[in-house]
Design a protein around this motif. Structure first.
Motif, PDB file in Angstrom:
ATOM      1  N   LEU A  77      -8.883  -4.763   1.384  1.00 21.19           N
ATOM      2  CA  LEU A  77      -7.500  -4.581   0.924  1.00 21.19           C
ATOM      3  C   LEU A  77      -7.363  -4.985  -0.542  1.00 21.19           C
ATOM      4  O   LEU A  77      -6.789  -4.252  -1.353  1.00 21.19           O
ATOM      5  N   ILE A 121     -13.938   5.769  -2.638  1.00 23.80           N
ATOM      6  CA  ILE A 121     -13.842   5.998  -1.196  1.00 23.80           C
ATOM      7  C   ILE A 121     -15.098   5.483  -0.496  1.00 23.80           C
ATOM      8  O   ILE A 121     -15.032   4.789   0.517  1.00 23.80           O
ATOM      9  N   VAL A 157      -7.202   1.215  -6.769  1.00 22.05           N
ATOM     10  CA  VAL A 157      -6.388   2.426  -6.671  1.00 22.05           C
ATOM     11  C   VAL A 157      -5.381   2.466  -7.797  1.00 22.05           C
ATOM     12  O   VAL A 157      -5.142   3.518  -8.387  1.00 22.05           O
ATOM     13  N   GLU A 193     -13.117   8.580  -7.862  1.00 27.60           N
ATOM     14  CA  GLU A 193     -12.499   8.499  -6.542  1.00 27.60           C
ATOM     15  C   GLU A 193     -13.545   8.598  -5.433  1.00 27.60           C
ATOM     16  O   GLU A 193     -13.449   7.898  -4.427  1.00 27.60           O
ATOM     17  N   PHE A 222      -6.188   5.758   4.775  1.00 29.27           N
ATOM     18  CA  PHE A 222      -7.143   4.653   4.883  1.00 29.27           C
ATOM     19  C   PHE A 222      -6.449   3.322   4.629  1.00 29.27           C
ATOM     20  O   PHE A 222      -6.634   2.354   5.374  1.00 29.27           O
ATOM     21  N   SER A 223      -5.627   3.293   3.575  1.00 30.57           N
ATOM     22  CA  SER A 223      -5.032   2.007   3.196  1.00 30.57           C
ATOM     23  C   SER A 223      -4.041   1.531   4.239  1.00 30.57           C
ATOM     24  O   SER A 223      -3.944   0.331   4.514  1.00 30.57           O
ATOM     25  N   TYR A 240     -12.380  11.515 -13.164  1.00 38.90           N
ATOM     26  CA  TYR A 240     -11.441  10.911 -12.197  1.00 38.90           C
ATOM     27  C   TYR A 240     -11.899  11.185 -10.763  1.00 38.90           C
ATOM     28  O   TYR A 240     -11.928  10.286  -9.928  1.00 38.90           O
ATOM     29  N   PHE A 246      -9.082  -2.530  -2.717  1.00 35.27           N
ATOM     30  CA  PHE A 246      -8.362  -1.266  -2.730  1.00 35.27           C
ATOM     31  C   PHE A 246      -7.195  -1.300  -3.704  1.00 35.27           C
ATOM     32  O   PHE A 246      -7.029  -0.398  -4.524  1.00 35.27           O
ATOM     33  N   VAL A 247      -6.363  -2.351  -3.616  1.00 34.50           N
ATOM     34  CA  VAL A 247      -5.086  -2.317  -4.320  1.00 34.50           C
ATOM     35  C   VAL A 247      -5.288  -2.175  -5.826  1.00 34.50           C
ATOM     36  O   VAL A 247      -4.752  -1.254  -6.449  1.00 34.50           O
ATOM     37  N   VAL A 258       0.843  -1.217   0.000  1.00 33.96           N
ATOM     38  CA  VAL A 258       0.000   0.000   0.000  1.00 33.96           C
ATOM     39  C   VAL A 258       0.873   1.259   0.000  1.00 33.96           C
ATOM     40  O   VAL A 258       0.513   2.269  -0.607  1.00 33.96           O
ATOM     41  N   ILE A 278      -7.011  13.762  -2.361  1.00 33.88           N
ATOM     42  CA  ILE A 278      -7.606  12.429  -2.489  1.00 33.88           C
ATOM     43  C   ILE A 278      -6.569  11.369  -2.151  1.00 33.88           C
ATOM     44  O   ILE A 278      -6.822  10.426  -1.393  1.00 33.88           O
ATOM     45  N   SER A 306      -5.875  11.045   1.627  1.00 30.78           N
ATOM     46  CA  SER A 306      -6.897  10.348   2.406  1.00 30.78           C
ATOM     47  C   SER A 306      -6.859   8.845   2.113  1.00 30.78           C
ATOM     48  O   SER A 306      -6.989   8.024   3.031  1.00 30.78           O
ATOM     49  N   LEU A 307      -6.641   8.489   0.851  1.00 37.45           N
ATOM     50  CA  LEU A 307      -6.594   7.062   0.527  1.00 37.45           C
ATOM     51  C   LEU A 307      -5.371   6.396   1.144  1.00 37.45           C
ATOM     52  O   LEU A 307      -5.433   5.241   1.573  1.00 37.45           O
TER      53      LEU A 307
END
Lengths: 130, 488
Positions: B161, B142, B168, B138, A90-91, B134, B164-165, A29, A83, A86-87
């Motif tokens: 997780l 979130i 993102v 996002e 969180f991650s 974009y 997310f990976v 991350v 952005i 914040s990510l």
């Protein structure tokens, strides 16, 4: 100057991709947030790095004369930084929670949501309250 | 003033998210407010769709700048239709939450996050600006991460997780390609980029357009980067799962359609050819993954992947009829897929498990629920009188007309394999006897809201299947406007 930005972005993205591909969840991350930093530099470079004069329209006139910095990428990158920050927070919180609750840091061992096949080749029953 | 209507599908859910967050301590008021907000969103989306029906797109430029520099919100036919379907799904999920079929655990953050997700979806459907796309993606990401991390068991964290990976990485790739496209064309507004790119050699533009395409394909859940989707979706509670299944991947499909169909349609044919083969691989990989699984949620999650392949196929055909097929397919799919997840939750409530090996006997006990399941299931397969048939028919016919026989054959084969999975659910959950002799369907289940929602969605599927003509005509005009009007 644009070459410095380009090299910086390349270094950040490659370091980020290297880290993101590691199996340690925290490192991956953090790698993603490094890629994000590289992306921010790309956005900044996209507006061309030429002048450092702020783009302020003088009173009484409608346009700017002379070379000024492009304000649009700055506005974009500001949004992207917020952005991304914040990510990242969180991650990191999720990665730490994963490490603490599962007592593993290796992403290959994260198998509670996707358990491997049972010995008979069938998927195991996800025996749980949904 | 009518042009301000286009902000409603963004502002209404944002305001509802704020209000429900303020009422965090009072669950009853929060729930009522959340439902009211969703209904208001539905009303405004309906008003927008009626406004657009006349032919003219509703446009609003924000910030007082002239058009190519201002941030523009545009609701044309596709955008308005997608917003309307998203609003319908918002209401459906929140009403379903009132039943006790696998509802989301109540917490103060639940409703604000759902509405934030809806706001992100609305923004992505209505923006005409690449950077704003974009930002809205996002916002969606979130909110969906918050909903995934809502459960705190091991599997929820793990799913968050994994989700997310890859997601993102996708959004960062979008950000980078947006920056490159801005560097090359000097614009962020869709129609301004389209005009500027007409003067640029398409081959020079190709790497940047391809990067943007790959990034959006990650968010679609396309082959080979779909692993985040089946890793995460099945950990969600039913109403949230239906919302995810309906909206998150479809927003990326919509963005891809808008950008490749309306902005970068001059891209070299190789890009569309590659997209077509990716679509075929996506269809096959999804349907194969589904065949292995026995948990209904996991089967259906893999089918999202395979259905995404069909939608990508329509974009890859790169003709107005292909785009029409994608539009029709997306709308059909949102209604059908979310409904299947919701019906699976009803089955879970009545029989006690999502795993097909642990359940059965529902046809004897509750024949009407079996019929209710068959409508979306057969529609997903593409059996003639239902909406999925028309969606697949348009795409297969257009593939054959353009000489892509292999793509058409793959689409038909995957339809057949989808039938295998649906038959598996049918025979295991409904037809065979329950493995426990003394099993009786749960009598105390509070299913009225759940049945109302699923019957409503099934009725919409039937209408779409029985009278496809007005919808096809609407989508045809939408697809032609998309190509002629340069995206916005």
């Amino acid at each position: 100057m644009i070459w410095a930005v380009a090299l910086g972005a390349a270094a950040l993205v490659s370091a980020g991709v290297y880290l993101a591909l590691l199996r340690d969840v925290l490192r991956s991350v953090i790698g993603l947030s490094l890629i994000g930093a590289g992306a921010n530099l790309v956005v900044l470079g996209a507006g061309r790095v030429a002048s450092t004069v702020p783009a302020i329209v003088p009173g009484g006139s409608q346009t700017i004369s002379g070379a000024v910095a492009n304000p649009l990428p700055q506005a974009l990158v500001l949004t992207a930084i917020v952005i991304g920050f914040s990510l990242t927070c969180f991650s990191i919180a999720v990665a730490l929670a994963v490490q603490q609750t599962m007592r593993v840091a290796d992403s290959d061992l994260l198998i509670s949501a996707e358990p491997p096949p049972a010995s008979n080749g069938y998927p195991p029953v996800l025996d749980e309250e949904p | 003033m009518v042009s301000f209507l286009v902000t409603a599908p963004i502002l209404v859910p944002l305001a509802t998210a704020l209000l429900t967050a303020l009422y965090a301590g009072r669950p009853r008021a929060q729930q009522a407010m959340s439902l009211a907000g969703a209904l208001l969103l539905l009303a405004s989306a309906l008003a927008l769709a009626i406004q657009v029906q006349g032919g003219e797109a509703v446009r609003l430029t924000l910030g007082g700048w002239a058009v190519p520099f201002a941030i523009e919100l545009v609701a044309d036919r596709i955008g308005a239709a997608m917003t309307l379907v998203a609003a319908v799904m918002g209401v459906a999920a929140l009403v379903f939450q009132l039943s006790d079929a696998d509802p989301a655990p109540l917490s103060p953050a639940l409703y604000p996050l759902v509405h934030a997700l809806l706001a992100g979806v609305g923004g992505a459907f209505l923006t005409a600006d690449l950077f704003n796309l974009y930002v809205w993606l996002e916002v969606m990401l979130i909110a969906s991460l918050g909903l995934l991390a809502h459960g705190t068991a091991k599997r929820h964290l793990e799913a968050t997780l994994k989700y997310f990976v890859l997601n993102v990485f996708g959004t960062l790739l979008i950000l980078m390609s947006v920056a490159f496209l801005y560097a090359v064309t000097g614009h962020l507004n869709y129609s301004a980029i389209e005009r500027a790119s007409s003067a640029i050699d398409p081959t020079f533009l190709l790497p940047f357009v391809a990067a943007l395409t790959v990034a959006l394909l990650i968010k679609c859940g396309a082959f080979p980067l779909f692993a985040w989707l089946p890793a995460a979706y099945h950990t969600l509670p039913a109403p949230i799962l239906a919302l995810f299944a309906a909206l998150t991947t479809k927003v990326a499909v919509y963005a891809l359609l808008r950008l490749l169909g309306g902005v970068f349609f001059r891209a070299p044919a190789a890009l569309f050819e590659a997209l077509g083969w990716i679509a075929v691989a996506t269809m096959l990989a999804g349907v194969m993954g589904a065949a292995y699984h026995w948990d209904m949620r996991r089967i259906l999650a893999f089918h999202i992947v395979s259905q995404i392949g069909y939608m990508l196929l329509g974009i890859a055909l790169a003709t107005p009829t292909g785009d029409l097929g994608t539009i029709f397919y997306v709308i059909h799919h949102i209604l059908v897929k979310a409904n299947l997840f919701l019906i699976a939750a009803i089955v879970f409530r009545l029989t006690g498990s999502y795993d097909l090996r642990r359940i059965g006997g529902l046809y004897a006990a509750k024949p009407w629920i079996s019929v209710l399941f068959l409508v979306p299931a057969l529609s997903l397969v593409g059996i003639p009188p239902l909406s999925g048939f028309w969606a697949k028919f348009i795409l297969v016919r257009e593939s054959l007309a353009l000489g892509h026989g292999v793509w058409a054959a793959a689409a038909l084969l995957v339809g057949f394999l989808t039938l295998y999975s649906m038959t598996k659910i049918w025979s295991e959950a409904f037809w065979k006897d329950h493995p426990r002799e003394d099993w009786r369907p749960a009598e105390d289940a509070r299913l009225t809201p759940a049945l109302a929602v699923t019957c409503g969605l099934a009725a919409l599927t039937l209408v779409l299947g029985a009278w496809p003509e007005p919808f096809v005509r609407y989508a045809r005009v939408a697809a032609e406007v998309l190509r002629a009007g340069g995206g916005s």
